[in-house]
Enzyme design. Sequence first.
Site, PDB file in Angstrom:
ATOM      1  N   ASP A 487       0.843  -1.196   0.000  1.00  0.00           N
ATOM      2  CA  ASP A 487       0.000   0.000   0.000  1.00  0.00           C
ATOM      3  C   ASP A 487       0.874   1.240   0.000  1.00  0.00           C
ATOM      4  OD1 ASP A 487      -2.397   1.716   0.527  1.00  0.00           O
ATOM      5  OD2 ASP A 487      -3.290  -0.240   0.941  1.00  0.00           O
ATOM      6  N   PRO A 495      -1.415   1.285  17.736  1.00  0.00           N
ATOM      7  CA  PRO A 495      -1.570   0.081  18.575  1.00  0.00           C
ATOM      8  C   PRO A 495      -2.226  -1.096  17.869  1.00  0.00           C
ATOM      9  CG  PRO A 495      -3.059   1.858  19.279  1.00  0.00           C
ATOM     10  CD  PRO A 495      -2.082   2.465  18.331  1.00  0.00           C
ATOM     11  N   HIS A 526      -4.993   5.454   4.196  1.00  0.00           N
ATOM     12  CA  HIS A 526      -5.369   4.266   3.430  1.00  0.00           C
ATOM     13  C   HIS A 526      -4.646   2.998   3.886  1.00  0.00           C
ATOM     14  CE1 HIS A 526      -5.703   1.611  -0.145  1.00  0.00           C
ATOM     15  NE2 HIS A 526      -6.889   2.186  -0.269  1.00  0.00           N
ATOM     16  N   ASN A 540      -6.704  -5.324  22.878  1.00  0.00           N
ATOM     17  CA  ASN A 540      -5.773  -4.293  23.333  1.00  0.00           C
ATOM     18  C   ASN A 540      -6.487  -3.116  23.972  1.00  0.00           C
ATOM     19  OD1 ASN A 540      -6.944  -3.178  21.093  1.00  0.00           O
ATOM     20  ND2 ASN A 540      -5.049  -2.645  20.043  1.00  0.00           N
ATOM     21  N   SER A 712     -11.264  -1.127  -1.502  1.00  0.00           N
ATOM     22  CA  SER A 712     -10.025  -1.202  -0.713  1.00  0.00           C
ATOM     23  C   SER A 712     -10.289  -1.754   0.672  1.00  0.00           C
ATOM     24  CB  SER A 712      -9.393   0.185  -0.575  1.00  0.00           C
ATOM     25  OG  SER A 712      -8.619   0.497  -1.693  1.00  0.00           O
TER      26      SER A 712
END
Length: 922
Positions: A487, A495, A526, A540, A712
């Site tokens: 990309d 994180p 992106h 997390n 995408s």
Amino acid sequence: MDIHRSSIADFILPKIRASFVIDYYEGLRNVLEGREDFSYKNLFANPRHRTQTDITWSSDAFTQKPVLLSRLQGEEKEKYSILLNQCIHAVFGLVDQLKQEEGNSSLCDLLSRSLTCIEEDFVYCGEGKVVLVNWGIIPRRKDIGNGSIFRSGRFISGWDQKHRPIIMGKTISSENRRENVDEQVIISQPNKKAESQPKKEEAVIHERKEILSTEEVNEAPSLSDDVQSDILSDDLPEEPQKETETQNVSKETPSKEELSEEVETVGRSEADVEEEEKHDSEKREKRGSGNYLQKLWSWIKAVFRRIMWLLAFLLLLFGILYLFRNCQGPLHKVNPFYNPLPEVPIVLPVEDGEIGTGKDGVSKIATNRFNVLLNQTDEETMLSWAKAFKDIYDGEQYEIVYYNQSLGFLQIRVPAEEREQIMTDLPKQLTGFSFDVFEEILYGYDALVTDPAYQDPDKSWYLKAIGAEDAWAVTMGGDDVIVAVVDNGFDLKHPELSGHLYMPYNVLTRDSFVFPITTREGINAHGTHVAATAVGVCNNGKGLLGVAPNCKLMPIQVGNNNADGSMSNLAILDGVMYAINQGADVVNLSLGMPVPDMVKRMSEGQQLNFISNSYLMEEFMWNRIFEAAEKNNCTIVFAAGNDNAISGVDPQKRNRNTIRVSAVDRNLRKADFSNYGVYAQLNREYSTVSAPGVGIYNAAPGNSYATLQGTSMAAPVVTGAVALLKSIDRNLTTERIIYILKATGLHVGQNIGPMIQIGKAVQMLSGSSGMDGNCEQIRQEIFRLRAKIDSLSRICPDAGVSPDTLKYSEVIKDKFAFDGVWKATTVLVAEGDRSPVELYMAFRDLKGTLTIMNKGREYTAPLTASIQNGQISIVQHGPAQSGSDLFQPYHYVCFSDRNGYLFCKAFSGQLEKVTFNLVKIR
């Protein structure tokens, strides 16, 4: 005034507290200007502009263009060398002063690191001043620069002693230094008493004396060794003559030994004398034989020494030629080691001033480069082609910047204004090679931004839609499965990403320095969002997790800062090859070529014909990459694109052994922007599966989160699903994965692939080993096998070539080779109902008929072929008609393809529509 430009690829940029040393220039300049006792305030050049590839150095010390120290000679060079020596010692004197002052340790460190390496090619001179460039950076190779002065904190080879401004307590110029040398020479001349010695020897010889007695030599005036050597060297030419005269004198007067031998001979018997003479003769024969062997051995040694000198010379010559193997000029044409291929292939970044429109009038391309694809992929062919190219284009402005032997691929950098002409001329100039040239297409990213502050409580809707929780009950991914995301850039400190990185890589800088790029809209999210959607960390306490949270992430950056975020075709290609070679199990490509507006306005039938006949070389090149991926069991996942057009317009997305992902909305229907392409009746498929691509919430740069939409976002959902399947069985092939995803997917529309149900897919892989008799699955398997045949024929076009395919050379040599009935190899589609269209041509003596078959009806039109100057053209006289229905007329131009077959292009108006070979059917 700009005085120098340095390539970043040639240097290491050290840092102090996370910033490059050269970035402290302003602080360094302020320190020097603030010291009244420091006289060389302009010593360091200003690194005023730094890009991804270059550093531009400037200085306000000069009013006229300065000269490099390496280019100076004689007194001028000595003067500036002494000045440079003073400057360097002044800097280290300042360092010593700062050490005495409290709180200046960082300044000391900065000044010391600024003088890491000094070469004669790094020093500019003029107007009584010297200025350093390339300070604070370290050459990567020892061959950079000319004339080492200072490295690693010390002078090289006593350079400072050779250019000392003070000698014996007083300052002298280079002229005074030369006068001192002359005085020493005069002192060492022999005195007059010494000169009288040869005359004395000459007088003795003329008086017929044999040689100077020992006593006479001892009585000669005593001289120093230097004076004796001078006398010997002055009189050396006369010595051979003196020696000869002395020998002549000694022959006239017998010595005492010779007289004694004569006395001893008297009184002996004749027999004794003969015996003794015989004994002497034998001794002489032995001595003669020994002399012969000795002479032979001496000759052998002399020959051996000459051979060794010759070998040493040849070794030195070959060493020099090898060192200059990459140099241009007259030498390269005779250098057996000459290699114009770059030692380190580089991927050029996309700069704002280097973007234009392609020859087809619709593609966005890089204007200062083009690509070459060789038919043969061996090392010898690639090197021979490169040498042949540089023999014609030997200037530095024509540079091979990148090559990949396994793909037979090269990229050439040329002046933008010459690119089109060179691309046209090159196939005519290098006729001994089979290759194609094509433009460097630029790509964009397939994402659409919605409300960045999106706070809807069902942000995880897409994970539920694909049944992710059912899959996680079996696996959340294996840490040995590597997911590569190619990309534009990434925030690796986020994180959601930082916990499981594996071998990050930037193809433009050739290192692990990866960052989120900046466009005209600001920092781009992106790549970060795509990566987190596929493999974002779970548990997390922040944001959302990815589809395969326990798999490893290999982030590969292919973009650089530019206004619209464009990325080059080569950068993407190189990134995919890096992922394959480094062992990635699945590669996500949420990138693509924007569909030109002209193509968007076409009907589906026109788009399908456009796909059959456009970007064929790019398609062929990508098929080579997909073949490499298949050999390494690496699955490629593409975003289908956001132009509401057929995905296959992009040449990357035509191969059946890759996964092309369309997007669905919250209603589980094709998103209005999504590309598509499923045509079972034509055996053509450009949308493999689909996945949610609207309202996708996940990570963004700066520890933030954003909601994005686009194919995408749909592609990494499928990439994560593939990673979960490979976590169960890493030996799964792409072919098997596609079958499982389709067989368990949810039907969401006629023109896009089924939406994945990863929960069912994981269960099928875990609990079933194959077909269960379901008719739908059998139909899918039949379709898959047909797709496989089509994919293989694209990778290896010759595999399906009929032995009756018309050869170009046969027609050129004999016009009657055209006689017969021929079928075009490309199957087209009708623009209205997308039904198959087949083309036939019948010729006799270059006159014939075109027949178009569509839904059982024949459409005909007269044809005339002509062969002139090695060119073949076919003219269609009017439209092909069947009653009142008709197909518009075409103009055909035919030439040889890379394999020597007759290859025709059909034009209607200005737009190229059809390309095909001809196969004889009768």
